[in-house]
Design an enzyme around this catalytic site. Structure first.
Site, PDB file in Angstrom:
ATOM      1  N   ASN A   5       0.830  -1.215   0.000  1.00  0.00           N
ATOM      2  CA  ASN A   5       0.000   0.000   0.000  1.00  0.00           C
ATOM      3  C   ASN A   5       0.862   1.261   0.000  1.00  0.00           C
ATOM      4  OD1 ASN A   5       0.577  -0.961   2.634  1.00  0.00           O
ATOM      5  ND2 ASN A   5      -0.971   0.365   3.540  1.00  0.00           N
ATOM      6  N   GLU A  27       0.341   5.323   0.619  1.00  0.00           N
ATOM      7  CA  GLU A  27      -0.600   6.331   1.112  1.00  0.00           C
ATOM      8  C   GLU A  27      -0.252   7.726   0.594  1.00  0.00           C
ATOM      9  OE1 GLU A  27      -0.791   5.730   5.380  1.00  0.00           O
ATOM     10  OE2 GLU A  27      -1.970   3.905   5.079  1.00  0.00           O
ATOM     11  N   CYS A  52      -4.164   0.806  -2.420  1.00  0.00           N
ATOM     12  CA  CYS A  52      -4.054  -0.435  -1.641  1.00  0.00           C
ATOM     13  C   CYS A  52      -3.041  -1.390  -2.278  1.00  0.00           C
ATOM     14  CB  CYS A  52      -5.402  -1.147  -1.575  1.00  0.00           C
ATOM     15  SG  CYS A  52      -6.642  -0.298  -0.605  1.00  0.00           S
ATOM     16  N   GLU A 108      -3.336  -4.528  -2.972  1.00  0.00           N
ATOM     17  CA  GLU A 108      -3.895  -5.420  -3.991  1.00  0.00           C
ATOM     18  C   GLU A 108      -3.862  -4.760  -5.361  1.00  0.00           C
ATOM     19  OE1 GLU A 108      -5.062  -4.574  -1.085  1.00  0.00           O
ATOM     20  OE2 GLU A 108      -6.503  -6.006  -0.267  1.00  0.00           O
ATOM     21  N   CYS A 159     -10.668  -4.345   0.542  1.00  0.00           N
ATOM     22  CA  CYS A 159     -11.722  -3.320   0.541  1.00  0.00           C
ATOM     23  C   CYS A 159     -12.583  -3.465  -0.715  1.00  0.00           C
ATOM     24  CB  CYS A 159     -11.106  -1.928   0.617  1.00  0.00           C
ATOM     25  SG  CYS A 159     -10.435  -1.337  -0.947  1.00  0.00           S
ATOM     26  N   CYS A 169     -10.887  -2.713  -4.150  1.00  0.00           N
ATOM     27  CA  CYS A 169      -9.966  -3.784  -4.568  1.00  0.00           C
ATOM     28  C   CYS A 169     -10.731  -5.011  -5.049  1.00  0.00           C
ATOM     29  CB  CYS A 169      -9.016  -4.155  -3.429  1.00  0.00           C
ATOM     30  SG  CYS A 169      -7.787  -2.861  -3.163  1.00  0.00           S
TER      31      CYS A 169
HETATM   32  N1  THU Z   1      -5.228  -1.330   2.723  1.00  0.00           N
HETATM   33  C1  THU Z   1      -4.728  -2.163   1.773  1.00  0.00           C
HETATM   34  O1  THU Z   1      -3.658  -1.908   1.208  1.00  0.00           O
HETATM   35  N2  THU Z   1      -5.407  -3.284   1.475  1.00  0.00           N
HETATM   36  C2  THU Z   1      -6.533  -3.697   2.131  1.00  0.00           C
HETATM   37  O2  THU Z   1      -7.062  -4.755   1.816  1.00  0.00           O
HETATM   38  C3  THU Z   1      -7.118  -2.874   3.179  1.00  0.00           C
HETATM   39  C4  THU Z   1      -6.491  -1.543   3.381  1.00  0.00           C
HETATM   40  C5  THU Z   1      -4.429  -0.153   3.111  1.00  0.00           C
HETATM   41  C6  THU Z   1      -4.963   1.171   2.704  1.00  0.00           C
HETATM   42  C7  THU Z   1      -4.342   2.079   3.748  1.00  0.00           C
HETATM   43  O3  THU Z   1      -3.041   2.428   3.350  1.00  0.00           O
HETATM   44  C8  THU Z   1      -4.220   1.220   4.976  1.00  0.00           C
HETATM   45  O4  THU Z   1      -4.345  -0.124   4.528  1.00  0.00           O
HETATM   46  C9  THU Z   1      -5.266   1.503   6.037  1.00  0.00           C
HETATM   47  O5  THU Z   1      -6.534   1.507   5.484  1.00  0.00           O
END
Ligand code: THU
Length: 193
Positions: free
Chosen positions: A102, A104, A113, A115, A146, A149
């Site tokens: 991920n 941000e 994310c 995925e 989420c 994704c």
């Molecule tokens: N996140 C993911 O990368 N994948 C998921 O399946 C759930 C959430 C990340 C997004 C964000 O950077 C952090 O987790 C918190 O939400």
């Protein structure tokens, strides 16, 4: 309780567009074991099951490597805001692995994310025929992707299996349509063509 034999067969069926080669059967077997393991297992039970399916633990090596890669690549996450690191790995039918974590942004909604990062990396590197998407995070229960994704998974890896991994070795395996039933897809707007 999950029935590993039933899972093995239904996962093989789901993967059947990729044929019935060794790697396809290894993914289905590892998936069935992963779901079952959550309930109860011993090494001997696993060995016996694999024997029934004419496999050994050595045949699962590439799949285990995909799982380990998703776990390891979490370290590459850029997550200064949530401190929540997620890793993902995509396994192609050719045996190649692509990964993502991920990323941000100070404008929170722009966060990418793991995925989607992994699927984009896999496509951009020329990959297709994806067998498996592994997702890993340091969570008590297996991480669950989420909604956005899920839509990406259904679009780019509909014939793959999804492996969700948590910190205590807990795993959950399923198909993309189990994650997103009644998914929106291009068939809906191609109706009149
Ligand atoms: N996140 C993911 O990368 N994948 C998921 O399946 C759930 C959430 C990340 C997004 C964000 O950077 C952090 O987790 C918190 O939400």
């Amino acid at each position: 309780m999950n029935d590993p034999q039933h899972d093995f067969e239904r996962f093989r069926e789901h993967l059947s567009v990729h044929g019935n080669g060794k790697l396809v059967r290894a993914v289905a077997a590892r998936a069935a074991i992963g779901n079952w393991r959550a309930a109860m297992y011993s090494r001997d039970d696993v060995r016996q099951l694999l024997e029934c399916w004419e496999m050994t633990t050595a045949d699962l090596e590439l799949v285990d490597q995909a799982l380990a890669t998703a776990w390891r690549v979490r370290a590459a996450a850029y997550a200064p805001y949530s401190q929540f690191q997620v890793g993902a790995a995509v396994l192609g039918s050719c045996g190649r692995l692509w990964c993502g974590a991920n990323v941000e942004n100070s404008s929170y909604g722009l966060t990418l994310c793991a995925e989607r990062a992994a699927l984009a990396a896999a496509r951009a590197a020329g990959g297709d025929a994806f067998l498996l998407l592994c997702i890993a995070a340091d969570t008590e229960e297996p991480i669950s992707p989420c909604g956005a994704c899920r839509q990406w998974i259904v679009e780019l890896a509909p014939h793959a299996l999804v492996a969700m991994i948590g910190s205590n070795g807990a795993e959950r395996w399923c198909t993309p349509s189990e994650l997103l039933p009644w998914a929106f897809g291009s068939r809906m707007f191609h109706r009149h063509e």
